[in-house]
Design an enzyme around this catalytic site. Structure first.
Site, PDB file in Angstrom:
ATOM      1  N   GLU A   1      31.519   0.792  52.319  1.00  0.00           N
ATOM      2  CA  GLU A   1      31.748   1.619  53.428  1.00  0.00           C
ATOM      3  C   GLU A   1      30.029   2.614  52.713  1.00  0.00           C
ATOM      4  O   GLU A   1      29.321   2.412  52.855  1.00  0.00           O
ATOM      5  CB  GLU A   1      32.302   2.983  53.777  1.00  0.00           C
ATOM      6  CG  GLU A   1      32.533   2.581  55.530  1.00  0.00           C
ATOM      7  CD  GLU A   1      33.300   3.658  56.093  1.00  0.00           C
ATOM      8  OE1 GLU A   1      33.846   3.214  57.275  1.00  0.00           O
ATOM      9  OE2 GLU A   1      33.563   4.933  55.787  1.00  0.00           O
TER      10      GLU A   1
ATOM     11  N   LYS B   1      32.655   0.693  67.926  1.00  0.00           N
ATOM     12  CA  LYS B   1      32.923   1.858  68.677  1.00  0.00           C
ATOM     13  C   LYS B   1      31.763   1.796  70.754  1.00  0.00           C
ATOM     14  O   LYS B   1      32.629   2.391  71.351  1.00  0.00           O
ATOM     15  CB  LYS B   1      32.259   3.072  67.745  1.00  0.00           C
ATOM     16  CG  LYS B   1      33.061   3.840  67.538  1.00  0.00           C
ATOM     17  CD  LYS B   1      33.180   5.666  66.356  1.00  0.00           C
ATOM     18  CE  LYS B   1      33.923   5.144  65.112  1.00  0.00           C
ATOM     19  NZ  LYS B   1      33.972   6.125  64.437  1.00  0.00           N
TER      20      LYS B   1
ATOM     21  N   HIS C   1      49.890 -16.037  43.916  1.00  0.00           N
ATOM     22  CA  HIS C   1      51.083 -17.738  44.504  1.00  0.00           C
ATOM     23  C   HIS C   1      49.889 -18.000  45.942  1.00  0.00           C
ATOM     24  O   HIS C   1      50.696 -18.478  46.469  1.00  0.00           O
ATOM     25  CB  HIS C   1      52.282 -17.152  44.457  1.00  0.00           C
ATOM     26  CG  HIS C   1      52.885 -17.344  43.340  1.00  0.00           C
ATOM     27  ND1 HIS C   1      53.664 -18.262  42.778  1.00  0.00           N
ATOM     28  CD2 HIS C   1      52.717 -16.130  42.407  1.00  0.00           C
ATOM     29  CE1 HIS C   1      53.955 -17.773  41.765  1.00  0.00           C
ATOM     30  NE2 HIS C   1      54.006 -16.548  41.545  1.00  0.00           N
TER      31      HIS C   1
HETATM   32  O1  PA5 Z   1      34.911   7.272  55.993  1.00  0.00           O
HETATM   33  C1  PA5 Z   1      34.365   7.723  57.227  1.00  0.00           C
HETATM   34  O2  PA5 Z   1      33.566   8.521  57.572  1.00  0.00           O
HETATM   35  C2  PA5 Z   1      35.698   7.038  57.965  1.00  0.00           C
HETATM   36  O3  PA5 Z   1      36.128   5.889  57.787  1.00  0.00           O
HETATM   37  C3  PA5 Z   1      36.333   8.065  59.034  1.00  0.00           C
HETATM   38  O4  PA5 Z   1      37.151   8.423  58.028  1.00  0.00           O
HETATM   39  C4  PA5 Z   1      37.655   7.250  60.132  1.00  0.00           C
HETATM   40  O5  PA5 Z   1      35.922   6.930  60.701  1.00  0.00           O
HETATM   41  C5  PA5 Z   1      37.971   8.462  61.008  1.00  0.00           C
HETATM   42  O6  PA5 Z   1      36.631   9.697  60.729  1.00  0.00           O
HETATM   43  P1  PA5 Z   1      37.504  11.073  61.840  1.00  0.00           P
HETATM   44  O7  PA5 Z   1      38.004  11.551  60.266  1.00  0.00           O
HETATM   45  O8  PA5 Z   1      35.902  11.734  61.964  1.00  0.00           O
HETATM   46  O9  PA5 Z   1      38.555  10.848  62.635  1.00  0.00           O
END
Ligand code: PA5
Length: 434
Positions: A289, A424, A310
């Protein structure tokens, strides 16, 4: 070449990677990226709260968190932790590493179940079944407070708790970790009077494991969060140095970026144990990310050895040569298991009699490393001193810092995730969200 850390909670050895490089890793660029980060004048500089978190965390809230965790440990048979991505992976990684991947069977109460990390009815139904008749607490974790997956699971568990314990009883058993002011979860928590812990504004999900996001479930599992934070603080001190020999995060970041520039576009984090699987999952989110944007970024992948040798071993040894590999290891796992002798020796294993599993794995690992290097895969080794809270805290900070430095070296903002919104938008349109 090995980094020279003070107490060596984390050691990085790049001797299996350097021979692959056409030129020296760009340590100057790594030091510049670190300086930018520390001076707070790079992209995403409003999300740097994690840098000083091991020192600057809210001590009053932390004391309340410890009290809450103790209450859960005393009263609960089961704790359902609801969250996804950065609001889930860190806690699960710490609990599976320091307790057990089978913690819900192997460890004393409370059993900990993770939910809301997908849209899978069977998973929800199974946990509902598993907690039937048990004393249940819920910790719902969502920074935005609007993420669909955890919100769905929470709706179901809120209803269950209210049915079982009444509104008042449910109120004592539901704990929210969310933004201090915004989002549907915060509004709901305020309306219902749930205890809340705060995800600091300046800490993004994937950098939040050492905030209440991770600390509450981790403390509820009986893990010493003081030691975890202490290890992170020790590593943060080392992380101030612009010398890659003193600061292993710089060494790791510079070498993986140098390999990337030579076409090693996939990094495999190879772990020696199931207990480290979720450390890899957390690491994949952190790096994927943070770096995967603008058409750039090392693709983070992971293997658990020797199981995956394996299945994935053939490709790593002999497939397309775009791989770099990082071995993660624990110097002293504190576990001993020697091979028993056998009078018949029908399995032919008597040559191993008396040998410890750890020594057998060490030979397997060395054999794998040599084979992969011979096959054209540069190998970096990261070693934690022990399987304990302090080393894990140090590892978390080490990886977070290296990730931010590596992202700046790549020229991206390592603290945003614009791509995550795309699915989303489509999903909510298809669901006809008003
Ligand atoms: O790193 C990030 O921002 C995402 O992985 C969020 O943690 C994830 O989408 C969950 O978001 P939230 O904590 O707002 O529910």
């Amino acid at each position: 070449m090995e980094s020279n850390t003070k107490e060596k909670l984390i050691s990085v050895n790049v001797s299996g990677a350097l021979p692959f490089l056409e030129k020296e890793p760009d340590f100057k660029a790594a030091a510049k990226a670190l300086k930018t980060l520390r001076e707070g004048n790079g992209a995403g500089n409003d999300f740097l709260g994690w840098l000083k978190l091991p020192f600057s965390y809210d001590k009053v809230e932390y004391a309340r968190l410890r009290v809450c965790a103790d209450r859960i440990r005393k009263d609960a048979d089961a704790l359902v932790v609801i969250g996804i991505g950065g609001s889930y992976l860190g806690a699960r990684a710490a609990i599976e590493f320091l307790r057990s991947p089978r913690h819900s069977e192997a460890c004393p109460a409370p059993k900990i179940y993770f939910l809301g990390n997908g849209i899978d009815a069977s998973d929800v139904l199974q946990v509902l079944e598993l907690v039937k008749g048990k004393s249940v607490y819920v910790n719902v974790v969502s920074k935005s407070g609007t993420t669909l997956e955890p919100a769905l699971a929470f709706r179901i568990f809120k209803e269950l708790l209210e049915k079982e314990y009444g509104k008042e009883g449910a109120r004592k058993r539901i704990i929210c970790t969310t933004d201090k002011a915004r989002g549907a979860l915060k509004s709901l928590a305020d309306a219902e009077g749930y205890e809340c812990f705060t995800v600091p504004d300046d800490i993004g999900g994937r950098y939040s494991v050492l905030s209440p996001v991770g600390l509450l479930p981790i403390a509820a599992a009986g893990i010493d969060t003081d030691e975890l934070l202490k290890g992170a603080a020790e590593q943060a001190e080392l992380g101030e140095s612009e010398d890659p020999q003193a600061n292993p995060s710089l060494l790791y970041a510079a070498v993986r970026q140098a390999l990337y520039r030579q076409g090693k576009k996939v990094e495999i984090l190879s772990c020696p144990s199931e207990s480290l699987r979720f450390i890899s999952e957390w690491w994949k989110q952190l790096y994927g990310e943070s770096e995967g944007k603008q058409g750039l970024g090392i693709f983070p992948a992971s293997c658990v050895f020797t199981a995956d040798l394996h299945s994935m071993g053939q490709y790593i040894q002999d497939g397309e040569r775009m791989l770099q590999e990082t071995f993660l290891a624990v110097k002293d796992s504190g576990v001993k298991l020697a091979v028993p002798s056998s009078a018949e020796n029908a399995d032919g294993l008597n040559y191993l009699t008396g040998m410890d599993y750890a020594d057998i794995y060490a030979c397997a690992k060395e054999g794998v490393k040599q084979a992969h290097i011979k096959g054209g895969v540069p190998c970096t080794e990261i070693e934690m001193a022990a399987k304990d809270e302090r080393s894990l805290g140090a590892l978390i900070y080490f990886f977070e810092l290296a990730c931010a430095v590596s992202g700046y070296m790549e020229g991206v903002n390592p603290f945003d995730q614009p791509g995550v919104e795309e699915y989303k938008k489509n999903m909510f349109a298809l669901l006809k969200k008003a």
